[in-house]
Design a protein around this motif. Structure first.
Motif, short mmCIF file in Angstrom:
data_model
loop_
_atom_site.label_atom_id
_atom_site.label_comp_id
_atom_site.label_asym_id
_atom_site.label_seq_id
_atom_site.Cartn_x
_atom_site.Cartn_y
_atom_site.Cartn_z
N LEU A 7 0.87 -1.16 0.24
CA LEU A 7 0.02 -0.01 0.14
C LEU A 7 1.02 1.26 0.07
O LEU A 7 1.94 1.36 0.77
N GLU A 8 0.56 2.08 -0.94
CA GLU A 8 1.24 3.33 -0.87
C GLU A 8 0.80 4.46 0.48
O GLU A 8 -0.26 4.27 0.92
N THR A 10 -1.00 7.13 0.19
CA THR A 10 -2.33 7.65 0.14
C THR A 10 -3.38 6.79 0.23
O THR A 10 -4.40 6.68 1.03
N ASP A 11 -3.18 5.28 -0.04
CA ASP A 11 -3.88 4.38 0.08
C ASP A 11 -4.27 4.08 1.54
O ASP A 11 -5.35 4.04 2.03
N GLU A 12 -3.05 4.09 2.24
CA GLU A 12 -3.21 3.87 3.72
C GLU A 12 -4.04 5.18 4.26
O GLU A 12 -4.91 4.87 5.19
N TYR A 15 -7.66 4.67 3.91
CA TYR A 15 -8.15 3.70 4.79
C TYR A 15 -8.38 4.19 6.15
O TYR A 15 -9.30 3.86 6.72
N ARG A 39 -8.37 9.97 -7.63
CA ARG A 39 -7.14 9.34 -6.72
C ARG A 39 -7.72 8.50 -5.64
O ARG A 39 -7.29 7.41 -5.37
N CYS A 43 -7.70 4.30 -4.90
CA CYS A 43 -7.12 3.75 -3.81
C CYS A 43 -8.33 2.87 -3.22
O CYS A 43 -8.15 1.63 -2.78
N LYS A 46 -8.12 -0.37 -4.87
CA LYS A 46 -6.97 -1.29 -4.32
C LYS A 46 -7.55 -1.63 -3.00
O LYS A 46 -7.01 -2.94 -2.66
N LEU A 47 -7.87 -1.01 -2.34
CA LEU A 47 -8.25 -1.48 -0.85
C LEU A 47 -9.43 -2.67 -0.86
O LEU A 47 -9.41 -3.31 -0.23
#
Length: 320
Positions: A7-8, A10-12, A15, A39, A43, A46-47
Motif C-alpha cells: 500500500l502507498e 495515500t492508500d493507507e 483507509y 485518486r 485507492c 486497491k483497498l
C-alpha cells in the motif's frame, strides 16, 4: 504501517479516514487529504481488491472499512502464501541449476569451475578441508528435517574448528527440527558457541558456501549419498550467496521456541494494529513495563528491527 504490504501512503491515508470516519464520502475524503476524487477512487479499488474495505450491507453502493485487525491478518496471510510459493519456486530453480551443473561439470580452473565429488566419503573430506581453510564465514542450508547422528557429529567437529578461529557460522534448517531433540541440541550448541541458526518452512537443496569463494551442493538433490559438486569462482558463487541471504532474511531465529504464548500473541496483535504499549497493557491487565519487556523479547526472538516487522514475521510463521 502497510507500506511493506503493497500500500502507498495515500492508500493507507484513505483507509485510515474510512476507519475513523465511516460516514465520509469520496469527495469529503479527497478534501481532507487534499487530493483528487479520482485518486481516492483508485485507492478504493486497491483497498477493495486487498479486502481492506467491503460493500456496506446497510447502504448498497457504499463501502466500509474492514476492522484493522482483520484486514491486517488478511494482508499478512496473502503475503505469507505468496512467500511460500516464492520459496517453492526458488527451491525448484536451485534444483534445476544443480542438475545442469552436474551434467556440464568441469575441473576447477583459476577462473573457477565445477568439480564432481563421488560418494559421501569424498564429500566429507572436502567439507573438512573447507572447514580448515575458512577464514570469514560458512553458510549452510540444512534441509531434510532431523539430521542423522553421524551428520551432527561431523557438523559439530567442522563448525567447532572454524569458530575457534573466529569464522562466522550461519545455518538455516527446516522448522521441523525444533521437534527433534538431537538436531535442536546441535542448533543450540551452535548458537551457544557464537554461531547463528534459523529455521524456515521450506528450503532449497543442501548447500555449504565458504567465504563466498567455494561451495558444495549435491549432485542429486533427491539423493545426497551420490556425492556433491564443488563450485568455485565468483560467477557461480554470487547467486548462491544471494540465495542464502534472501532465505536468511525470511527465516526465524532459533530463539526459545517456535510459538507465542496466548498473552504474547494478544500483545503482538494489539501492537500490529498500531496501538501503544499502554493501550495493550490495559487490555491485557498487565503493566506497561511488562508489555514493553515482552514485546522486546518477541522482537529479539523474531530478529525484527521494528514492531511492525515483528508482526509481519510472526504472521509468516503462523504465530498469529
Amino acid at each position: 504501517m502497510f507500506a511493506t504490504l503493497g500500500l502507498e501512503t495515500t492508500d493507507e491515508a484513505v483507509y485510515r479516514e474510512m476507519v475513523e470516519s465511516p460516514a465520509l464520502g469520496v469527495e469529503e475524503i479527497a478534501a481532507r487529504l487534499a487530493t483528487s476524487s479520482d485518486r481516492v477512487r483508485a485507492c478504493l479499488d486497491k483497498l477493495f481488491e486487498l479486502r481492506l474495505i467491503q460493500e456496506s450491507f446497510e447502504a448498497p453502493g457504499r463501502f466500509v472499512a474492514v476492522e484493522p485487525a482483520v484486514g491486517l491478518q488478511q494482508l499478512l496471510a496473502r503475503q505469507h502464501d505468496e512467500l511460500i510459493e516464492r520459496q517453492r519456486q526458488i527451491a525448484a530453480s536451485h534444483a534445476s541449476f544443480v542438475r545442469m551443473l552436474a551434467h556440464t561439470g568441469t575441473r576447477p580452473s583459476d577462473g573457477g569451475g565445477v568439480e564432481r565429488l563421488e560418494g559421501m566419503d569424498a564429500v566429507q573430506r572436502r567439507l573438512q578441508e573447507l572447514a580448515r581453510e575458512a577464514v570469514r564465514e560458512v553458510l549452510t542450508f540444512m534441509p531434510g528435517g532431523p539430521q542423522s547422528a553421524a551428520a551432527l557429529r561431523a557438523a559439530r567437529l567442522n563448525d567447532g574448528h572454524a569458530m575457534d578461529r573466529g569464522v562466522t557460522i550461519r545455518t538455516i534448517g527446516l522448522d521441523g527440527i525444533r521437534e527433534d531433540a538431537a538436531t535442536l541440541d546441535y542448533a543450540r550448541w551452535l548458537t551457544d558457541q557464537g554461531g547463528e541458526f534459523r529455521t524456515a518452512a521450506s528450503l532449497p537443496p543442501r548447500m555449504v558456501v565458504v567465504d563466498g569463494a567455494s561451495a558444495l551442493i549435491p549432485i542429486d538433490p533427491d539423493d545426497t549419498r551420490k556425492g556433491a559438486l564443488y563450485l568455485s569462482g565468483p560467477a557461480l558463487l554470487a547467486p548462491l550467496t544471494a540465495l542464502f541471504d534472501q532465505t536468511w532474511e525470511r527465516s526465524a531465529p532459533l530463539g526459545s521456541g517456535p510459538a507465542l504464548s496466548g498473552h504474547e500473541r494478544a500483545l503482538l496483535s494489539y501492537i500490529a494494529q498500531g496501538h501503544t504499549d499502554e493501550f495493550a497493557a490495559r487490555q491485557l491487565h498487565i503493566s506497561p513495563r511488562t508489555a514493553r519487556r515482552t514485546m522486546a523479547s518477541i522482537m529479539d526472538r523474531l530478529g525484527a528491527r521494528s514492531r511492525f516487522e515483528a508482526g509481519l514475521k510472526a504472521a509468516r510463521l503462523s504465530w498469529l
